[in-house]
Design a protein around this motif. Structure first.
Motif, short mmCIF file in Angstrom:
data_model
loop_
_atom_site.label_atom_id
_atom_site.label_comp_id
_atom_site.label_asym_id
_atom_site.label_seq_id
_atom_site.Cartn_x
_atom_site.Cartn_y
_atom_site.Cartn_z
N GLN A 142 -84.53 -2.25 -47.88
CA GLN A 142 -85.51 -3.05 -47.13
C GLN A 142 -86.58 -3.67 -48.00
N ARG A 143 -86.17 -4.17 -49.17
CA ARG A 143 -87.10 -5.00 -49.95
C ARG A 143 -86.73 -6.46 -49.70
N PRO A 144 -87.68 -7.29 -49.25
CA PRO A 144 -87.34 -8.69 -48.97
C PRO A 144 -86.96 -9.43 -50.24
N LEU A 145 -85.77 -10.05 -50.21
CA LEU A 145 -85.25 -10.68 -51.43
C LEU A 145 -86.13 -11.85 -51.88
N ASP A 146 -86.72 -12.58 -50.94
CA ASP A 146 -87.55 -13.72 -51.36
C ASP A 146 -88.83 -13.24 -52.06
N ASP A 147 -89.37 -12.10 -51.61
CA ASP A 147 -90.58 -11.58 -52.27
C ASP A 147 -90.27 -10.98 -53.64
N ILE A 148 -89.10 -10.34 -53.75
CA ILE A 148 -88.68 -9.82 -55.07
C ILE A 148 -88.54 -10.98 -56.04
N LEU A 149 -87.97 -12.09 -55.54
CA LEU A 149 -87.77 -13.28 -56.38
C LEU A 149 -89.12 -13.81 -56.88
N LYS A 150 -90.10 -13.86 -55.97
CA LYS A 150 -91.43 -14.36 -56.38
C LYS A 150 -92.06 -13.42 -57.40
N ALA A 151 -91.93 -12.10 -57.15
CA ALA A 151 -92.55 -11.12 -58.05
C ALA A 151 -91.88 -11.12 -59.42
N ALA A 152 -90.54 -11.33 -59.42
CA ALA A 152 -89.81 -11.30 -60.68
C ALA A 152 -89.98 -12.60 -61.45
N GLY A 153 -90.14 -13.72 -60.72
CA GLY A 153 -90.32 -15.01 -61.38
C GLY A 153 -89.05 -15.57 -61.97
N SER A 154 -87.90 -14.98 -61.62
CA SER A 154 -86.62 -15.51 -62.12
C SER A 154 -85.56 -15.22 -61.07
N ASN A 155 -84.35 -15.80 -61.27
CA ASN A 155 -83.28 -15.62 -60.30
C ASN A 155 -82.61 -14.25 -60.38
N SER A 156 -82.84 -13.54 -61.46
CA SER A 156 -82.24 -12.20 -61.59
C SER A 156 -83.23 -11.17 -61.06
N LEU A 157 -82.69 -10.16 -60.34
CA LEU A 157 -83.55 -9.13 -59.76
C LEU A 157 -84.12 -8.24 -60.87
N GLN A 158 -85.42 -8.07 -60.84
CA GLN A 158 -86.07 -7.21 -61.83
C GLN A 158 -86.14 -5.78 -61.30
N ARG A 159 -86.16 -4.82 -62.24
CA ARG A 159 -86.24 -3.42 -61.84
C ARG A 159 -87.69 -3.01 -61.59
N GLY A 160 -87.85 -2.02 -60.69
CA GLY A 160 -89.17 -1.45 -60.47
C GLY A 160 -90.14 -2.33 -59.71
N VAL A 161 -89.63 -3.42 -59.12
CA VAL A 161 -90.53 -4.30 -58.36
C VAL A 161 -90.86 -3.63 -57.03
N ALA A 162 -92.13 -3.44 -56.75
CA ALA A 162 -92.56 -2.81 -55.48
C ALA A 162 -93.20 -3.89 -54.61
N VAL A 163 -92.50 -4.24 -53.54
CA VAL A 163 -93.03 -5.24 -52.60
C VAL A 163 -92.95 -4.65 -51.19
N PRO A 164 -93.95 -4.92 -50.33
CA PRO A 164 -93.89 -4.39 -48.97
C PRO A 164 -92.76 -5.05 -48.17
N SER A 165 -92.16 -4.29 -47.26
CA SER A 165 -91.04 -4.81 -46.47
C SER A 165 -91.50 -5.86 -45.47
N LEU A 166 -92.65 -5.64 -44.85
CA LEU A 166 -93.22 -6.63 -43.93
C LEU A 166 -94.34 -7.36 -44.64
N LYS A 167 -94.35 -8.66 -44.53
CA LYS A 167 -95.32 -9.48 -45.26
C LYS A 167 -96.74 -9.19 -44.77
N ARG A 168 -97.58 -8.72 -45.69
CA ARG A 168 -98.94 -8.34 -45.31
C ARG A 168 -99.84 -9.56 -45.09
N GLU A 169 -99.48 -10.69 -45.69
CA GLU A 169 -100.35 -11.87 -45.53
C GLU A 169 -100.08 -12.62 -44.22
N ALA A 170 -98.93 -12.34 -43.57
CA ALA A 170 -98.59 -13.04 -42.32
C ALA A 170 -99.55 -12.61 -41.20
N VAL A 171 -99.88 -13.57 -40.36
CA VAL A 171 -100.80 -13.31 -39.24
C VAL A 171 -100.02 -13.50 -37.93
#
Length: 589
Positions: free
Chosen positions: A88-117
């Protein structure tokens, strides 16, 4: 919080010492890279951890830290339309956090977007009593889904404060005074451990079919709302296409699609196609009522094992809101292979073909979470969770352990046949080896809600197809000329059932979905051809004349008639059949 050190690394399995204070199934962070893992075995202070990310480069002596909580999913607004990995890690947020098309290890992103209202609308007032499972607010998540915010399990009390307006998922929107006098803030989000079934008030026997619009399914092998089905078949027989068709057309409010260990390009097609598919119910994108979990075969194998639990927990959450949910797991064979790999690395005693001895019980735990239930709460909401699992037996051999263990659990078996697929007959469901144990219950529903001769028509068509199978053996030995005129007519009727009724074109805008009324009229025409021709044969009508009737093409084209024209077209084709049969009888005289 328990901390330890890595002692041994074996692929996705890491053994850590100094973990005496940790608990079974705790989530841990492995090494300085903070890789996500889960404890799956304990021996004294030694914990065996399956790591959900690539373990290359780890060294003995690196730290391991327990979070003290089991593997859980975040449930709340923002699930619909999301694309997650197996944990349950959102793939689009992992992509933004990693900054590349390959999945980076150890990326911690919340499952539900905290900035969404989200716009929260309360459904209770200050002073109201609430119990676990009650709906205390709603959020219009998409145009198709009204997200009901539920009182978490274990919370019973009186509303002290309730807000209205726009909030983030982790903002407090209500305060409840519990029975012991303490206060508890409620947010729009809650967490739930994936390996634990979500509770409900009562399970009820499935009585209603999950209408799919696929003729071979609805007429011959129906699945109930809250039922379980298995789709085993060899490579290229159309498992994924059938699941796509069911995802699009099945009579379900919410779709959860789990790509568990399938090929990356296949999953890419799903991710590209689903947002573009038009939802026939609303006319909007199908993603507006879909959750996708993508865990492809090139992703770490341990996350594959977690993905089906992640998916079914999300599905149970929407079921608890009173929705009908359809979950597609493609495929449980890849999940079982991940189970086998982890079991081998743990050096457990292997069962049949190397699978762990607990394969059957783990499959049962997964499928048993399906069902039609009365949800917790005082409004007695009824929800249903139907599970359709694809099985990919090596070489199409369903005698292998995963297929056999699945067959002992599920009640619907759609056996895909490679020979039918090679003949371009789709859906390639073999009508002689498939079955549905819901047939008796569902038959009563069809007889009551569609027509009282639905089941008798189905039985007649099935008898003709079974007779055709026996007659084919004679034809292969001594040729078609050895058959009597009645048997040759039966062979023609069976061909009409196969080609005109069972064969369905998923790429045709009209034929891709057939309403129950249209299915009934089409089966009536196909059976009428056989019964009328058989009666004409008794009146000396020429067999070849009956085989060559022009009306047969009109019967075959009936499935391409738009829904708003079926009644008029049916009457015309029926009259044409009567006239041509009468002409054939007259010619025989």
């Amino acid at each position: 919080m328990s901390t330890g050190l890595i002692k041994k690394i074996a692929g996705p399995l890491v053994i850590a010492t100094g973990m005496r204070d940790a608990d079974m199934f705790d989530v841990v962070r492995v090494s300085d890279q903070k890789l996500i893992g889960e404890i799956i075995e304990m021996h004294g202070d030694q914990a065996s951890i399956q790591v959900y990310e690539e373990t290359a480069g780890l060294k003995p002596g690196e730290p391991v830290e327990s979070t003290g909580a089991p593997m859980s999913v975040e449930l709340g607004p923002g699930l619909i339309g999301s694309i997650y990995d197996g944990i349950q890690r959102p793939l689009d947020d992992i992509l933004k956090a990693a900054g590349s098309n390959s999945l980076q290890r150890g990326v911690a992103v919340p499952s539900l977007k905290r900035e969404a209202v989200w716009d929260f609308k309360p459904q209770v007032a200050v002073g109201d009593e609430v119990t676990e499972g009650d709906v205390f607010g709603t959020v219009q998540e998409t145009r198709a889904v009204l997200h009901k915010i539920l009182v978490p399990v274990g919370v019973n009390g009186k509303i002290k404060e309730i807000k209205e307006g726009s909030f983030h998922v982790d903002d407090a929107v209500a305060v409840v005074t519990l029975e012991d006098g303490t206060e508890r803030e409620l947010t729009m989000m809650q967490r739930w451990p994936v390996r634990k079934e979500r509770p409900y008030a009562k399970k009820i026997p499935p009585q209603t079919p999950l209408v799919t619009g696929q003729r071979v399914v609805d007429v011959f092998f129906p699945i109930a709302k809250g039922g379980v089905a298995a789709v085993p078949g060899p490579f290229g027989s159309g498992k994924t296409v059938i699941q796509h068709q069911l995802a699009k057309w099945a009579d379900a409010d919410i779709i959860v699609y789990i790509g568990c260990g399938e090929r990356g390009n296949e999953m890419t097609d799903v991710l590209n196609e689903f947002p573009e598919l038009k939802d026939p119910k609303t006319g909007n994108s199908l993603m507006e009522r879909t959750v996708l979990i993508a865990n492809t075969s090139d992703m770490p194998v341990a996350a594959r094992e977690a993905s089906i639990y992640t998916g079914i927990t999300i599905a149970e959450y929407f079921r608890d809101m009173g929705y009908s949910v359809a979950l597609m797991a493609d495929s449980t064979s890849r999940w079982a292979e991940a189970l086998r790999e982890m079991s081998g690395r743990l050096e457990e005693m292997p069962g049949e073909e190397g699978y762990p001895a607990y394969l059957g019980s783990r499959l049962a735990q997964f499928y048993e979470r399906a069902g039609q239930v009365v949800a917790l709460g005082r409004d007695a909401r009824e929800g249903a969770l139907s599970v359709i699992g694809a099985v990919s037996p090596p070489g199409g051999d369903i005698s292998e352990p995963v297929s056999q263990a699945t067959l002992r659990i599920v009640k619907v078996f759609w056996a895909l046949d490679a020979n039918l697929a090679y003949q371009r007959h789709f859906p390639a469901i073999n009508w002689l080896t498939s079955y549905s144990l819901y047939l008796d219950n569902m038959g009563k529903w069809f007889d009551k809600n569609v027509s009282d001769d639905w089941m008798s028509n189905r039985q007649q068509m099935m008898s003709i197809l079974q007779d055709e199978s026996k007659l084919n053996e004679i034809v292969q030995m001594v040729g078609m000329d050895a058959l009597s005129p009645r048997d040759r007519l039966k062979m023609e009727a069976a061909r009409s059932i196969r080609e005109d009724f069972l064969h369905q074109n998923s790429f045709d805008d009209v034929d891709t979905y057939t309403s129950l009324r249209k299915q009934y009229l089409l089966e009536k025409l196909v059976i009428a051809y056989y019964t009328e021709s058989e009666a004409a044969l008794g009146k000396n009508a020429p067999l070849q004349k009956l085989i060559d009737l022009e009306v047969r093409e009109a019967i075959g084209r009936f499935k391409y008639v738009p829904e708003d024209q079926i009644e008029d077209t049916y009457k015309k084709v029926e009259q044409q059949l009567i006239d041509e049969i009468a002409a054939a009888v007259k010619e025989g005289d």
